[in-house]
Design an enzyme around this catalytic site. Sequence first.
Site, PDB file in Angstrom:
ATOM      1  N   SER A  76       2.859 -58.625 -48.521  1.00  0.00           N
ATOM      2  CA  SER A  76       1.998 -58.720 -50.163  1.00  0.00           C
ATOM      3  C   SER A  76       1.795 -59.618 -50.628  1.00  0.00           C
ATOM      4  O   SER A  76       2.871 -60.268 -51.192  1.00  0.00           O
ATOM      5  CB  SER A  76       2.122 -57.661 -50.910  1.00  0.00           C
ATOM      6  OG  SER A  76       2.450 -56.464 -49.773  1.00  0.00           O
ATOM      7  N   TYR A 115       3.109 -45.800 -45.452  1.00  0.00           N
ATOM      8  CA  TYR A 115       2.531 -45.176 -46.250  1.00  0.00           C
ATOM      9  C   TYR A 115       1.317 -45.129 -46.124  1.00  0.00           C
ATOM     10  O   TYR A 115       0.265 -44.651 -46.656  1.00  0.00           O
ATOM     11  CB  TYR A 115       2.882 -45.919 -47.605  1.00  0.00           C
ATOM     12  CG  TYR A 115       2.364 -47.110 -48.182  1.00  0.00           C
ATOM     13  CD1 TYR A 115       1.431 -47.638 -48.411  1.00  0.00           C
ATOM     14  CD2 TYR A 115       2.995 -48.611 -48.332  1.00  0.00           C
ATOM     15  CE1 TYR A 115       0.768 -49.045 -48.506  1.00  0.00           C
ATOM     16  CE2 TYR A 115       2.726 -49.494 -48.489  1.00  0.00           C
ATOM     17  CZ  TYR A 115       1.693 -49.896 -48.833  1.00  0.00           C
ATOM     18  OH  TYR A 115       1.169 -50.607 -48.947  1.00  0.00           O
ATOM     19  N   GLU A 116       0.841 -46.073 -45.158  1.00  0.00           N
ATOM     20  CA  GLU A 116      -0.670 -46.034 -45.316  1.00  0.00           C
ATOM     21  C   GLU A 116      -0.831 -45.115 -43.840  1.00  0.00           C
ATOM     22  O   GLU A 116      -2.248 -44.312 -44.128  1.00  0.00           O
ATOM     23  CB  GLU A 116      -1.361 -47.520 -44.887  1.00  0.00           C
ATOM     24  CG  GLU A 116      -1.484 -48.600 -45.879  1.00  0.00           C
ATOM     25  CD  GLU A 116      -1.918 -49.787 -44.702  1.00  0.00           C
ATOM     26  OE1 GLU A 116      -2.612 -49.929 -45.180  1.00  0.00           O
ATOM     27  OE2 GLU A 116      -0.791 -50.572 -44.014  1.00  0.00           O
ATOM     28  N   ALA A 157       7.142 -58.824 -50.319  1.00  0.00           N
ATOM     29  CA  ALA A 157       7.455 -58.930 -51.578  1.00  0.00           C
ATOM     30  C   ALA A 157       8.506 -56.734 -51.829  1.00  0.00           C
ATOM     31  O   ALA A 157       7.932 -56.425 -51.270  1.00  0.00           O
ATOM     32  CB  ALA A 157       5.839 -58.309 -52.279  1.00  0.00           C
ATOM     33  N   MET A 208       9.018 -50.944 -48.809  1.00  0.00           N
ATOM     34  CA  MET A 208       8.366 -49.979 -48.141  1.00  0.00           C
ATOM     35  C   MET A 208       8.506 -50.696 -46.999  1.00  0.00           C
ATOM     36  O   MET A 208       6.245 -50.085 -46.642  1.00  0.00           O
ATOM     37  CB  MET A 208       6.695 -50.017 -49.583  1.00  0.00           C
ATOM     38  CG  MET A 208       6.504 -49.840 -50.782  1.00  0.00           C
ATOM     39  SD  MET A 208       5.508 -49.033 -51.192  1.00  0.00           S
ATOM     40  CE  MET A 208       5.578 -49.279 -53.157  1.00  0.00           C
ATOM     41  N   ASN A 215       9.354 -58.112 -59.094  1.00  0.00           N
ATOM     42  CA  ASN A 215       9.218 -57.302 -60.032  1.00  0.00           C
ATOM     43  C   ASN A 215      10.720 -57.248 -60.811  1.00  0.00           C
ATOM     44  O   ASN A 215      11.447 -56.975 -59.258  1.00  0.00           O
ATOM     45  CB  ASN A 215       8.152 -56.047 -59.988  1.00  0.00           C
ATOM     46  CG  ASN A 215       8.526 -55.534 -58.721  1.00  0.00           C
ATOM     47  OD1 ASN A 215       7.978 -55.815 -58.300  1.00  0.00           O
ATOM     48  ND2 ASN A 215       9.328 -54.452 -58.971  1.00  0.00           N
TER      49      ASN A 215
HETATM   50  N1  HPA Z   1       9.263 -50.781 -55.263  1.00  0.00           N
HETATM   51  C1  HPA Z   1       9.402 -51.192 -53.940  1.00  0.00           C
HETATM   52  N2  HPA Z   1       8.105 -51.816 -53.358  1.00  0.00           N
HETATM   53  C2  HPA Z   1       7.698 -52.817 -53.895  1.00  0.00           C
HETATM   54  C3  HPA Z   1       8.466 -52.803 -55.553  1.00  0.00           C
HETATM   55  C4  HPA Z   1       8.848 -52.317 -55.934  1.00  0.00           C
HETATM   56  O1  HPA Z   1       9.570 -52.231 -57.064  1.00  0.00           O
HETATM   57  N3  HPA Z   1       7.629 -54.475 -55.594  1.00  0.00           N
HETATM   58  C5  HPA Z   1       6.976 -55.036 -54.545  1.00  0.00           C
HETATM   59  N4  HPA Z   1       6.958 -53.896 -53.368  1.00  0.00           N
END
Ligand code: HPA
Length: 274
Positions: A29, A84-85, A112, A210, A234
């Site tokens: 992503s 998940y898609e 990510a 994920m 994040n």
């Molecule tokens: N959790 C799961 N998947 C993610 C996150 C997260 O905090 N950030 C980016 N992909």
Amino acid sequence: MNFQQIEQAVTYLQGKYTKTPRIGLILGSGLGVLADEIEDAVKIRYEDIPEFPISTVEGHAGQLVFGSLSGKEVVAMQGRFHYYEGYSFDQVTFPVRVMKELGVEVLVVTNAAGGVNETYEPGDLMIISDHINNMGSNPLIGPNDNRFGARFPDMSEPYNKELRLIARNVAEKLNIRIQEGVYVGNTGPTYETPAEVRMIRTFGGDAVGMSTVPEVIVAKHAGLKILGISCISNMASGILDQPLTHDEVIETTEKVRKDFLLFVKEIVKNIKVG
Ligand code: HPA
């Protein structure tokens, strides 16, 4: 997935691109821009490849990009398939089988991820040292086709030690803040609860996402050498007193994009293949 389906996709692709890619890249992503750096690029949309799953997510180009990156023959997936898609594990991992049959020896997989380790900061890059499959299943469940790999694949070194060393050295040379840690693969699409994040930390996880785990299991089964890189977009849920949004994930990956591109290109330059 059967061997014939893979062969059909491979035959089609070899008709469009005659050189042999030795390095495969899966771009996560917000990280698909790396494919734009590929020279003499030949782009083939997923929907045009026989037997290939078709991309659904917005913001994902959904194509294979063949060409030269840092002087190496590569093939990149611009846009991946997520469990998940609604794709099956077979569909999620189909491109990895195709890459292997095209001649790929090294798979660089990127994503990510949320930082679980509290010493991490958004924007850090993390070399994946190991993973925990928390997706509740395994892409290799079912009859084993020995042409693909062994029934009981060894997972004692899923992420290749030498490649990790190359990545660490490159990060040092480029002065890029780098972490090395364990990636936990959840199914999503929900982000974790704070309690789940505490559990993941207790398990030994440093980052959570994920994706990646199914592709890496199949790549290992296929005998590929694997390097995994997470962009910590994040802090995982509950660490900071704020909700998580996909926008935040995309915003951070955009900020580290420049470093990420330099980092991966320099790694590719240093990988020995073929
Ligand atoms: N959790 C799961 N998947 C993610 C996150 C997260 O905090 N950030 C980016 N992909």
